[in-house]
Each structure stands twice: as C-alpha cells, then as structure tokens.
Scaffold this active site. Structure first.
Site, mmCIF file in Angstrom:
data_model
loop_
_atom_site.group_PDB
_atom_site.id
_atom_site.type_symbol
_atom_site.label_atom_id
_atom_site.label_comp_id
_atom_site.label_asym_id
_atom_site.label_seq_id
_atom_site.Cartn_x
_atom_site.Cartn_y
_atom_site.Cartn_z
ATOM 1 N N PRO A 90 -39.972 75.412 80.891
ATOM 2 C CA PRO A 90 -39.158 76.122 79.888
ATOM 3 C C PRO A 90 -38.386 75.164 78.978
ATOM 4 C CG PRO A 90 -38.705 76.904 82.127
ATOM 5 C CD PRO A 90 -39.565 75.692 82.256
ATOM 6 N N GLU A 117 -38.555 74.556 92.047
ATOM 7 C CA GLU A 117 -37.578 74.211 90.996
ATOM 8 C C GLU A 117 -38.136 73.164 90.037
ATOM 9 O OE1 GLU A 117 -35.422 77.070 92.112
ATOM 10 O OE2 GLU A 117 -34.595 75.742 90.575
ATOM 11 N N ARG A 155 -60.158 79.246 71.985
ATOM 12 C CA ARG A 155 -60.665 80.113 70.929
ATOM 13 C C ARG A 155 -60.747 79.370 69.585
ATOM 14 N NH1 ARG A 155 -57.282 82.794 67.680
ATOM 15 N NH2 ARG A 155 -58.522 84.698 67.751
ATOM 16 N N ASP A 170 -56.410 85.051 61.665
ATOM 17 C CA ASP A 170 -55.402 85.502 62.637
ATOM 18 C C ASP A 170 -53.993 85.220 62.129
ATOM 19 O OD1 ASP A 170 -57.380 86.251 64.307
ATOM 20 O OD2 ASP A 170 -57.263 84.509 65.617
HETATM 21 N N1 LIG Z 1 -41.459 79.150 79.834
HETATM 22 C C1 LIG Z 1 -42.438 78.336 80.262
HETATM 23 O O1 LIG Z 1 -43.294 77.857 79.521
HETATM 24 C C2 LIG Z 1 -42.471 78.021 81.699
HETATM 25 C C3 LIG Z 1 -43.320 77.132 82.325
HETATM 26 C C4 LIG Z 1 -42.976 77.161 83.666
HETATM 27 N N2 LIG Z 1 -41.970 78.033 83.798
HETATM 28 O O2 LIG Z 1 -41.639 78.579 82.589
#
Ligand SMILES: NC(=O)c1ccno1
Length: 242
Positions: A90, A117, A155, A170
């Site tokens: 993330p 984690e 793709r 697209d």
């Molecule tokens: N939001 C993401 O890309 C992600 C990858 C692993 N956990 O969350």
C-alpha cells in the site's frame, strides 16, 4: 514477457491463470508466468518458517530477510533476462494506465507478494525493488495486487487482444487518457432505451466526433484531473458533479 511471482500461496493463482485471455496468451507463448513458493526457501526445514515477530514489539509477523533475499536472487538467476523487481505494498507508487504501459515494455517482471505485516525492511534495502500499490487500502497479501498488475499489463502486449485498437480506445489508454465513451450493442431498443442514432448512421466521421465529445463530457463530469491542461474548462460544467 515472463512474470515470476514470489508468494506463500501459489495456489491462489490457479483459477486466474486458466481464465480465457491469460490462458490463450500463455498457450500462444505471448506470456509466461512462473510461481515460486517463498516457503521453499525456509531455513527452518521442519516448520518451513519464513516469518518472525517484529523487533521492538507490535502486532503480527514479518517475512524474514534471509529466505526472501535468497529466494529472489535464486529466482532472478533462473533466467538470463534480469527481472524488474516489484514489491506489492500500500506504500508504493499508485498503479495507473501509464505505469501499466511502462511495465508492458519489460521483458521480465518479478512480483513479490507480501503477507502478514509485510517484509523486513532490509529486503527493500538490499533488493531495491520498485514498490507499487493498486490503491489506498490494505489487502491480506500482495497476490490480488499481483494479479491486477498481470491483468493490466498482459492485455497491452502485442497480439494478446487481437485487435490492438480495442486497448487504445480504453479509458486512460495512451490513445487519449480520458474516460471511454458509452458503448452499445444489439438490441437497438430495450425497455424504451434506444441506441444513439449517430451510431446507426454509418457516418464514421460523425461517430468519431460523437465518441470524442462523449469521452470529454464524461471525463469533465467524473475525472477532470485527467483532462489535458489546455482543455480544462474554466467554468463549472453543467454535468460536473460536486
Ligand atoms: N494496496 C495494495 O496495493 C496492497 C498490496 C498489498 N497490500 O495492499
């Protein structure tokens, strides 16, 4: 193109790899996808342990640096072509169509899927992977994000879609970076909802003009940030959502 996926759960990809577009691309030799179970590099063989508690305390477990670095180096060496290493997190750069197009120019991509984690920081310090996120939310692991990247990239590979134009039209595509125009197919009328006459006219110039305008209006309404600087309206568009 070759993808190498490092994961604790290779079976997660089973159904995905047999879905039609990807399966055809693999069968036709346009893409190769190899999965590698990080647990096969575990030092502690009886329990095949690859995680441990974080120093300094805190919830959950971390993937350890030694099995991960050894795994990635071994996988990288399995093929003469060096892999573009990508860690799904993330905290990474947000995936968008431009990044997908850039990734599609690579000959080989390694996707490192975290669990628990995440990885010991030294995995990032030593391997220096690109960190990519598919959005501002947390998943239970990197596998879904890895499938998203594979889907968005494959793709775009030459020959995969069969009709190159269909990817260029697209939303967000290199063709225009704007949202795609509305599309219609048979029947011509359903519950009183009809197909715009212009699409039935056979006038290709008028159809192209209509589609470009529809893209522009939809983009102004929903994603003004996608508009080229020189075409941003300086007034509130009547369709502009607040
Ligand atoms: N939001 C993401 O890309 C992600 C990858 C692993 N956990 O969350």
């Amino acid at each position: 193109m070759r993808f190498d996926v490092v994961t604790l759960f290779p079976a997660i990809f089973d159904g995905y790899l047999t879905q039609s577009l990807l399966d055809k691309a693999i069968v036709r030799g346009l893409v190769e996808i190899q999965r590698h179970n990080l647990r096969d590099w575990a030092e502690d063989t009886p329990h095949r342990k690859v995680d441990d508690r974080p120093f300094g305390g805190g919830p959950g477990m971390l993937l350890q640096v030694e099995p991960t670095v050894t795994c990635v180096r071994d996988v990288d060496a399995m093929c003469d072509v060096p892999a573009r290493k990508i860690l799904l997190t993330p905290q990474g750069r947000r995936l968008d169509q431009r990044l997908a197009e850039d990734l599609a120019t690579s000959d080989r991509i390694m996707l490192m899927c975290g669990r628990y984690e995440g990885f010991d920081q030294r995995v990032l310090d030593i391997l220096q992977p690109e960190e990519i996120s598919i959005g501002d939310f947390v998943l239970n692991g990197g596998e879904v994000a890895a499938m998203t990247i594979i889907d968005a990239v494959v793709r775009l590979l030459p020959g995969v879609l069969g009709d190159e134009q269909s990817s260029l039209d697209d939303s967000f595509s290199r063709g225009n970076r704007m949202l795609e125009f509305p599309q219609y197919t048979r029947p011509r009328e359903f519950e009183g909802h009809t197909v715009p006459d212009v699409l039935l006219s056979g006038d290709h110039a008028a159809i192209a003009k209509w589609r470009a305008e529809q893209s522009r209006v939809k983009t102004i309404d929903r994603r003004r940030d996608l508009l080229p600087e020189n075409s941003k309206p300086n007034h509130e568009h009547p369709n502009q959502r607040s």
